[in-house]
Design a protein around this motif. Structure first.
Motif, PDB file in Angstrom:
ATOM      1  N   UNK A 190      24.181  20.053  35.447  1.00  0.00           N
ATOM      2  CA  UNK A 190      25.325  20.825  35.925  1.00  0.00           C
ATOM      3  C   UNK A 190      26.469  19.893  36.334  1.00  0.00           C
ATOM      4  N   UNK A 191      27.669  20.358  36.096  1.00  0.00           N
ATOM      5  CA  UNK A 191      28.842  19.653  36.624  1.00  0.00           C
ATOM      6  C   UNK A 191      28.813  19.710  38.154  1.00  0.00           C
ATOM      7  N   UNK A 192      29.360  18.660  38.800  1.00  0.00           N
ATOM      8  CA  UNK A 192      29.370  18.684  40.275  1.00  0.00           C
ATOM      9  C   UNK A 192      30.120  19.875  40.856  1.00  0.00           C
ATOM     10  N   UNK A 193      31.113  20.379  40.120  1.00  0.00           N
ATOM     11  CA  UNK A 193      31.864  21.520  40.638  1.00  0.00           C
ATOM     12  C   UNK A 193      31.339  22.854  40.108  1.00  0.00           C
ATOM     13  N   UNK A 194      30.123  22.853  39.588  1.00  0.00           N
ATOM     14  CA  UNK A 194      29.528  24.121  39.134  1.00  0.00           C
ATOM     15  C   UNK A 194      29.465  25.066  40.329  1.00  0.00           C
ATOM     16  N   UNK A 195      30.027  26.282  40.222  1.00  0.00           N
ATOM     17  CA  UNK A 195      30.231  27.136  41.408  1.00  0.00           C
ATOM     18  C   UNK A 195      28.964  27.681  42.031  1.00  0.00           C
ATOM     19  N   UNK A 196      27.856  27.762  41.301  1.00  0.00           N
ATOM     20  CA  UNK A 196      26.642  28.381  41.849  1.00  0.00           C
ATOM     21  C   UNK A 196      25.484  27.382  41.859  1.00  0.00           C
ATOM     22  N   UNK A 197      25.794  26.131  42.125  1.00  0.00           N
ATOM     23  CA  UNK A 197      24.786  25.082  42.056  1.00  0.00           C
ATOM     24  C   UNK A 197      23.656  25.311  43.043  1.00  0.00           C
ATOM     25  N   UNK A 198      24.003  25.632  44.277  1.00  0.00           N
ATOM     26  CA  UNK A 198      22.972  25.845  45.289  1.00  0.00           C
ATOM     27  C   UNK A 198      22.072  27.020  44.929  1.00  0.00           C
ATOM     28  N   UNK A 199      22.688  28.095  44.397  1.00  0.00           N
ATOM     29  CA  UNK A 199      21.902  29.276  44.029  1.00  0.00           C
ATOM     30  C   UNK A 199      20.932  28.997  42.885  1.00  0.00           C
ATOM     31  N   UNK A 200      21.385  28.245  41.873  1.00  0.00           N
ATOM     32  CA  UNK A 200      20.517  28.017  40.727  1.00  0.00           C
ATOM     33  C   UNK A 200      19.359  27.099  41.090  1.00  0.00           C
ATOM     34  N   UNK A 201      19.606  26.088  41.913  1.00  0.00           N
ATOM     35  CA  UNK A 201      18.517  25.199  42.328  1.00  0.00           C
ATOM     36  C   UNK A 201      17.529  25.949  43.221  1.00  0.00           C
ATOM     37  N   UNK A 202      18.043  26.798  44.112  1.00  0.00           N
ATOM     38  CA  UNK A 202      17.159  27.591  44.975  1.00  0.00           C
ATOM     39  C   UNK A 202      16.311  28.560  44.152  1.00  0.00           C
ATOM     40  N   UNK A 203      16.938  29.202  43.155  1.00  0.00           N
ATOM     41  CA  UNK A 203      16.192  30.135  42.300  1.00  0.00           C
ATOM     42  C   UNK A 203      15.115  29.406  41.518  1.00  0.00           C
ATOM     43  N   UNK A 204      15.432  28.194  41.028  1.00  0.00           N
ATOM     44  CA  UNK A 204      14.448  27.421  40.271  1.00  0.00           C
ATOM     45  C   UNK A 204      13.278  27.024  41.157  1.00  0.00           C
ATOM     46  N   UNK A 205      13.548  26.615  42.385  1.00  0.00           N
ATOM     47  CA  UNK A 205      12.463  26.218  43.287  1.00  0.00           C
ATOM     48  C   UNK A 205      11.575  27.402  43.641  1.00  0.00           C
ATOM     49  N   UNK A 206      12.196  28.569  43.816  1.00  0.00           N
ATOM     50  CA  UNK A 206      11.391  29.768  44.080  1.00  0.00           C
ATOM     51  C   UNK A 206      10.529  30.120  42.880  1.00  0.00           C
ATOM     52  N   UNK A 207      11.112  30.045  41.673  1.00  0.00           N
ATOM     53  CA  UNK A 207      10.350  30.352  40.455  1.00  0.00           C
ATOM     54  C   UNK A 207       9.223  29.361  40.233  1.00  0.00           C
ATOM     55  N   UNK A 208       9.387  28.115  40.710  1.00  0.00           N
ATOM     56  CA  UNK A 208       8.348  27.097  40.492  1.00  0.00           C
ATOM     57  C   UNK A 208       7.065  27.429  41.232  1.00  0.00           C
ATOM     58  N   UNK A 209       7.134  28.302  42.235  1.00  0.00           N
ATOM     59  CA  UNK A 209       5.934  28.658  42.997  1.00  0.00           C
ATOM     60  C   UNK A 209       5.112  29.757  42.329  1.00  0.00           C
ATOM     61  N   UNK A 210       5.634  30.351  41.258  1.00  0.00           N
ATOM     62  CA  UNK A 210       4.902  31.397  40.538  1.00  0.00           C
ATOM     63  C   UNK A 210       3.920  30.748  39.561  1.00  0.00           C
ATOM     64  N   UNK A 211       2.736  31.311  39.459  1.00  0.00           N
ATOM     65  CA  UNK A 211       1.677  30.683  38.660  1.00  0.00           C
ATOM     66  C   UNK A 211       1.269  31.470  37.427  1.00  0.00           C
ATOM     67  N   UNK A 253       2.403  33.326  31.806  1.00  0.00           N
ATOM     68  CA  UNK A 253       3.371  33.934  30.885  1.00  0.00           C
ATOM     69  C   UNK A 253       4.816  33.675  31.305  1.00  0.00           C
ATOM     70  N   UNK A 254       5.003  33.077  32.465  1.00  0.00           N
ATOM     71  CA  UNK A 254       6.328  32.713  32.945  1.00  0.00           C
ATOM     72  C   UNK A 254       6.578  31.229  32.691  1.00  0.00           C
ATOM     73  N   UNK A 255       7.793  30.886  32.268  1.00  0.00           N
ATOM     74  CA  UNK A 255       8.117  29.487  32.036  1.00  0.00           C
ATOM     75  C   UNK A 255       7.965  28.698  33.331  1.00  0.00           C
ATOM     76  N   UNK A 256       7.209  27.627  33.269  1.00  0.00           N
ATOM     77  CA  UNK A 256       6.943  26.833  34.465  1.00  0.00           C
ATOM     78  C   UNK A 256       8.119  25.909  34.773  1.00  0.00           C
TER      79      UNK A 256
END
Length: 512
Positions: free
Chosen positions: A48-69, A72-75
């Motif tokens: 992501x570009x440093x000025x990407x407007x939703x950077x915090x949201x996308x990283x938070x969403x990815x970390x939450x998704x990483x806890x799903x096991x 059939x979901x992309x890890x």
């Protein structure tokens, strides 16, 4: 500060993930194919570009998704946010997405339903953890090269598409993903996309009076229950009186009776050549050091010749004599039998100068009758039972088949007393027997019915078979004349945890 677009192939992140190919770039986010050099495997990396407007949201969403096991979901493997370079690392998936699968036309209905059922179950688990998708398109459903279902982009893609809102209610997110699942199933059943913008090159679904046509209006052969599920999830106005499906869990429950896709068979290693030996040859154990070595044979000792006047010699002579007598008796019996056969042959009638045996009394000469057409037969239901597959039972290929819809029980879910395959011979003949290949099913009961009318009551039962599986021949005690032959299943055979009628091939024989 470097930007995402300034990162070049070859860049290594976290001293581990080497970027190789830029796959897609949009609005400050870039998707790469990369190599995890520690585990030597391909991975997908979003930078992501440093000025990407939703950077915090996308990283938070990815970390939450990483806890799903759920497999059939992309890890998600890693998600990092810093001033230098922010990125998300996830599983690299190869295979065909839904748009690829319907590029040549609609999928087989139960196959499409099975794929969406898998996604619905996985998404229901994600919603339990508070992670919706909200961005379901054909590109997100993938049938992998390994023969499994994968749902891509959970959590992350919705943020990238800017469809996530902090104040969205849980019910609205659930309803949105239920509609998305309905769209995926619609696309699988029809090859069309029920939306203004058709992703993946799919044509837009046709409309009627401002509403999208139902799957059965677009494509012939869509089972009624799948049409209803799509309407309940996506087109409630088409099924007034039906309760809408308002969450992935409800969609998963509605599709729970669909047989699931079997993983693609992996090629088995060639079997080791069997070790064989005759009584006169030994086994070479040098190549198998783990094998137990038999003890050595006892030392050789010369055979002592019996003394001419000893008791052992006398017994030997008696034994030889008995063997000679038995051989003589056998020769005499054979000669007597041969003489009798020759005598009987000489007494055979000479009419026509032929010595051929007289045909057995009661044998009926038959001929094979080539069917003209076939149809799925459901007179106690909606009238049709997968007729689009019926010709496959007449194509001479055992690898193809007609099969009915799948049911939760052998009694067809108590919806009807039977279903069948109706064969039109185009002429009325005296049907004697039908040989059918029922494929890899187990159990069930089928009746052979024959008549000159398509009415079930006019098709008389002449034979019956139970415990189906593979080839069966149903033979009438006396030939029954008729133009139509019906294989009428009164109990559904078991198939992959459900019940359905199946016929791979049919051959009909009639009296000459």
């Amino acid at each position: 500060m470097s930007t995402s677009s300034a990162i070049e192939p070859g860049t290594k992140l976290a001293e581990r993930f080497r970027l190789e190919d830029r796959v897609h770039e949009s609005n400050g986010a870039t998707l790469w194919k990369a190599i995890d050099e520690v585990l030597a495997r391909p991975v997908a990396v979003h930078t992501f570009d440093p000025d990407f407007p939703r950077l915090n949201e996308v990283v938070s969403a990815a970390r939450t998704a990483s806890r799903l096991t759920d497999p059939r979901l992309t890890q998600v493997f890693d998600a990092t946010e810093d001033d230098g370079c922010s990125y998300v690392v996830s599983e690299w998936v190869t295979g065909d997405n839904l748009a690829d699968l319907v590029a040549a036309g609609p999928m087989e209905p139960e196959r499409a339903a099975a794929l969406v059922a898998e996604v619905a179950e996985a998404l229901a688990h994600a919603h339990e953890a508070g992670v919706p998708h909200l961005c379901l398109t054909p590109e997100h459903l993938v049938w992998t090269a390994g023969g499994t279902v994968k749902l891509l982009g959970l959590g992350v893609d919705a943020v990238l598409a800017d469809v996530v809102h902090d104040n969205m209610r849980v019910e609205d997110a659930a309803r949105g993903d239920a509609e998305g699942l309905g769209r995926l199933l619609y696309a699988g059943l029809t090859g069309h996309w029920p939306g203004e913008e058709a992703p993946g090159g799919l044509p837009v679904a046709p409309t009627d009076n401002g509403h999208y046509c139902t799957p059965r209006q677009v494509t012939a052969g869509v089972p009624g229950y799948l049409d209803t599920i799509v309407c309940r999830a996506l087109l409630p106005e088409s099924k007034r009186g039906q309760t809408p499906l308002a969450s992935p869990a409800e969609v998963a429950e509605a599709l729970s009776s669909v047989p699931r896709p079997a993983p693609m068979p992996m090629p088995a290693p060639p079997p080791a050549p069997p070790v064989t030996a005759s009584r006169s040859e030994g086994l070479d154990t040098a190549a198998s050091p783990q094998r137990h070595t038999p003890p050595p044979p006892p030392p050789y000792r010369p055979v002592q010749q019996p003394h001419p006047s000893g008791g052992g010699g006398a017994l030997g002579k008696v034994a030889v004599g008995l063997v000679v007598l038995l051989v003589m008796a056998a020769v005499g019996l054979g000669a007597w039998t041969l003489g009798r056969s020759i005598g009987n042959a000489g007494d055979a009638p000479e009419a026509g100068g032929s010595s051929s045996p007289t045909p057995t009394t009661g044998t009926t000469a038959t001929r094979e009758v080539k069917p003209d057409s076939a149809q799925g037969f459901d007179p106690l239901g909606d009238g049709d039972e997968r007729s689009e597959l019926a010709s496959l039972a007449l194509d001479g290929k055992p690898s193809t088949d007609w099969h009915s819809e799948s049911y939760p029980s052998a009694d067809f879910g108590r919806l009807k007393k039977g279903v069948g395959l109706l064969i039109d011979l185009k002429e009325s003949v005296a049907v004697k027997e039908v040989t059918a290949d029922f494929g890899p099913v187990s159990g069930g009961t089928v009746e052979l019915r024959v008549g000159d009318s398509k009415d079930l009551d006019d098709l008389g039962a002449v034979a019956k078979a139970s415990g189906l599986g593979g080839k069966e021949t149903l033979t009438a005690k006396s030939p029954k004349k008729g133009r139509y032959v019906l294989l009428w299943f009164t109990e559904g055979p078991s198939y992959q945890g459900k019940y359905r009628a199946q016929v791979n091939e049919v051959k009909v024989r009639a009296v000459k």
